[in-house]
Design an enzyme around this catalytic site. Structure first.
Site, PDB file in Angstrom:
ATOM      1  N   SER A 180       0.725  -0.838   0.195  1.00  0.00           N
ATOM      2  CA  SER A 180       0.024  -0.171   0.087  1.00  0.00           C
ATOM      3  C   SER A 180       0.858   1.144   0.168  1.00  0.00           C
ATOM      4  CB  SER A 180      -0.586  -0.167   0.962  1.00  0.00           C
ATOM      5  OG  SER A 180      -1.581  -1.194   1.172  1.00  0.00           O
ATOM      6  N   LYS A 209       0.084   3.575  -3.106  1.00  0.00           N
ATOM      7  CA  LYS A 209      -0.972   4.330  -2.964  1.00  0.00           C
ATOM      8  C   LYS A 209      -0.589   6.059  -2.725  1.00  0.00           C
ATOM      9  CE  LYS A 209      -3.501   0.277  -1.239  1.00  0.00           C
ATOM     10  NZ  LYS A 209      -4.892  -0.115  -0.050  1.00  0.00           N
ATOM     11  N   TYR A 267      -4.973   3.925   8.763  1.00  0.00           N
ATOM     12  CA  TYR A 267      -5.324   2.759   8.825  1.00  0.00           C
ATOM     13  C   TYR A 267      -6.506   3.282   9.850  1.00  0.00           C
ATOM     14  CZ  TYR A 267      -3.664   0.618   4.409  1.00  0.00           C
ATOM     15  OH  TYR A 267      -3.352   0.399   3.901  1.00  0.00           O
ATOM     16  N   TYR A 318      -3.798  -2.298 -10.026  1.00  0.00           N
ATOM     17  CA  TYR A 318      -3.907  -1.871  -8.469  1.00  0.00           C
ATOM     18  C   TYR A 318      -2.820  -3.358  -8.329  1.00  0.00           C
ATOM     19  CZ  TYR A 318      -4.806  -2.397  -4.078  1.00  0.00           C
ATOM     20  OH  TYR A 318      -4.847  -2.740  -2.333  1.00  0.00           O
ATOM     21  N   VAL A 337       0.910  -3.760   4.045  1.00  0.00           N
ATOM     22  CA  VAL A 337       1.905  -4.717   5.102  1.00  0.00           C
ATOM     23  C   VAL A 337       2.301  -6.299   4.432  1.00  0.00           C
ATOM     24  CG1 VAL A 337      -1.535  -5.539   5.105  1.00  0.00           C
ATOM     25  CG2 VAL A 337       0.141  -6.115   3.038  1.00  0.00           C
TER      26      VAL A 337
END
Ligand code: GLN
Length: 307
Positions: free
Chosen positions: A67, A70, A243, A192, A261
């Site tokens: 991530s 992102k 998060y 993605y 992760v």
């Protein structure tokens, strides 16, 4: 305390903490990394006189960025689209797990922020429309910002995630059902997953993160983002980059940051430096235990936080 003392202390604290976490296994290939690995790198931001990157431990070992991708995808889309992006994706903390289906359904296909998986799928969809090759464009961008022309996708990780990515597929279909994707679900999921599979080192990532510490100026000294766009990305990282633990992270570390992760966390000290910490063992929110502890120790020892 000099730089080396700070690095030694950061490393000592992080290695002790790592034992309490668990390596991500929902993407089986991720579970094959050494849970005791740990790396940390500091890249000075000033474009005029950046100075050398400093690091400790496994800071030159490539890992799966997951991530962390992102933030960089968001930078490319914001640079092209400006504020119109915020009509498709929110900028609030999620308060829910990063792959929550329930939240996306409740909020009718507008993801809470660009860093939960649904939000990142929307950003990737837009990057695909803009470039025709979202993950390829991101890889080229990361090569340029890190100064490492050899960094690449890890096909083993991509294959493993593709085989087990039912939840992301469900999120993409839900977005499509709400009319929120311009490209086919398969195309968005492909890019993605590719972008998440990119492998980079702490050194590469600390250097690339300097984009946000330099308020939108790229490694080649050209401007990608306006100062205000860079400020917004940093703000969204602060409220959503880790998060549903973003509050706890701000409390302990006090820097805009993004976790993945694969065990990486990048963090921005505006005007000063880009940071990357890596330790594969995660807490229940999907954030690296060693990474949080390392950044906590770093801001405590240096006094460098945004507060
Ligand atoms: N590729 C991972 C996923 O989609 C990324 C999640 C993460 O790093 N938090 O589930």
């Amino acid at each position: 305390m000099d730089d080396q003392d700070v690095l030694d202390e950061v490393s000592r604290a992080a290695r002790q903490a790592a034992a309490t976490g668990t390596v991500a296994s929902y993407i089986p290939a991720l579970a094959r990394v050494d849970p005791a690995a740990f790396g940390f790198a500091i890249a000075p931001a000033p474009a005029a006189d950046p100075g050398p990157v400093r690091g400790t431990g496994d800071w030159r070992v490539p890992f799966s960025i997951q991530s962390l991708s992102k933030v960089f995808a968001l930078a490319l889309v914001l640079a092209a689209d400006g504020d119109t992006l915020w009509q498709r994706v929110g900028k609030e903390p999620s308060g829910s797990p990063f792959n929550s289906l329930a939240q996306l359904e409740r909020e009718r296909g507008i993801p809470r922020n660009p860093f939960v998986n649904a939000g990142a799928l929307v950003v990737t969809d837009r990057l695909q429309s803009l470039t025709g090759d979202a993950s390829g464009a991101l890889r080229e961008f990361l090569r340029a910002e890190s100064g490492n022309p050899a960094l690449d996708f890890d096909p083993r990780i991509a294959r493993s995630e593709r085989r087990h990515g039912h939840r992301n597929a469900a999120l993409a279909h839900l977005l499509a059902d709400h009319g929120k994707l311009a490209n086919p679900v398969r195309t968005v999921l492909y890019h993605y997953t590719q972008q998440c599979s990119i492998a980079m080192t702490c050194q590469d990532l600390a250097l690339a993160t300097c984009l946000f510490a330099r308020h939108g100026i790229r490694a080649d000294a050209t401007r990608l983002l306006t100062r205000s766009e860079a400020k917004r990305i940093n703000a969204v990282m602060l409220v959503g980059g880790t998060y549903d633990a973003a509050g706890e992270f701000a409390h302990r570390v006090g820097l805009p940051a993004k976790s993945g992760v694969g065990g990486g966390i990048i963090a921005v000290v505006p005007g000063r430096c880009g940071l990357c910490a890596w330790g594969p063992a995660l807490d229940d929110h999907g954030n690296s235990v060693a990474g949080i502890t390392a950044l906590d120790a770093f801001t405590t020892l240096t006094g460098w936080s945004v507060f």
